[in-house]
Design an enzyme around this catalytic site. Sequence first.
Site, PDB file in Angstrom:
ATOM      1  N   CYS A 240       0.867  -1.151  -0.065  1.00 10.67           N
ATOM      2  CA  CYS A 240      -0.184   0.041   0.025  1.00 10.67           C
ATOM      3  C   CYS A 240       1.015   1.214   0.074  1.00 10.67           C
ATOM      4  CB  CYS A 240      -0.802  -0.005   1.267  1.00 10.67           C
ATOM      5  SG  CYS A 240      -1.944   1.566   1.139  1.00 10.67           S
TER       6      CYS A 240
ATOM      7  N   CYS B 121      -0.295   4.211   2.823  1.00 15.53           N
ATOM      8  CA  CYS B 121      -0.337   3.937   4.236  1.00 15.53           C
ATOM      9  C   CYS B 121      -0.155   2.526   4.628  1.00 15.53           C
ATOM     10  CB  CYS B 121      -1.765   4.459   4.701  1.00 15.53           C
ATOM     11  SG  CYS B 121      -3.231   3.712   3.902  1.00 15.53           S
ATOM     12  N   SER B 122      -1.033   1.513   4.734  1.00 19.32           N
ATOM     13  CA  SER B 122      -1.061   0.433   5.171  1.00 19.32           C
ATOM     14  C   SER B 122      -2.199  -0.508   5.097  1.00 19.32           C
ATOM     15  CB  SER B 122      -0.603   0.271   6.505  1.00 19.32           C
ATOM     16  OG  SER B 122      -1.557   0.648   7.430  1.00 19.32           O
ATOM     17  N   CYS B 123      -2.861  -0.239   3.906  1.00 21.37           N
ATOM     18  CA  CYS B 123      -4.290  -1.016   3.516  1.00 21.37           C
ATOM     19  C   CYS B 123      -3.792  -2.307   3.297  1.00 21.37           C
ATOM     20  CB  CYS B 123      -4.698  -0.531   2.277  1.00 21.37           C
ATOM     21  SG  CYS B 123      -5.592   1.026   2.376  1.00 21.37           S
TER      22      CYS B 123
HETATM   23 FE    FE Z   1      -3.556   2.504   2.081  1.00 23.25          FE
END
Ligand code: FE
Length: 202
Positions: A106, A109-111
């Site tokens: 991602c 961010c951190s999906c």
């Molecule tokens: Fe994300």
Amino acid sequence: MPHDHADPDNHLDPMEARVRALETILTRKGLVDPAAMDRIIEVYSEEVGPKNGAQVVARAWAEPEFAEWLARDATAAIGSMGFTGRQGEHMQAVFNTDQVHNLVVCTLCSCYPGAVLGLPPVWYKSPAYRSRAVMEPRAVLSEFGVTLSREKQVRVWDSTAELRYLVIPQRPAGSDGLSQAELAALVTRDSMIGAGLAQVPA
Ligand code: FE
């Protein structure tokens, strides 16, 4: 490529924000031990969570009809096993083959596909991984111990809040007679992100 996030300014969803606030208060009052909390999180991120995904992969290896369903409509196929996203996000399964290796990131961010993999590893959220996975995926993979032949194509998939990817690693050699439970034990968390390969049976 558009990268839509449900909440671009603050990537904590309301539940995560509540949990974090609660954790802070409990820690300040001395009611919880942060080290114990880290261990609990580690269990969920490395043991409980990825086991859902491992079951999906093992079933795809064992049942060609399920693999086809997974390729066609991963959200439904995974949902049929009881694993659904908290925020209703869609899933796409990307299959590693002799020609293609898939890697998931991602960039913003951190999906992460929480329903099948639990909590993301710390490195998945790091700025270095998020940029380098796109710019130099082969170098990143070799640092994870994955060396691919030059002929093999690397495809990098950028997750979003709406669409998350599950890598279906290649079934390892020597796994022919194994049960689905035994197959699932070969599927590591990293192999389902593309940062690793499935383990070869002992
Ligand atoms: Fe994300």
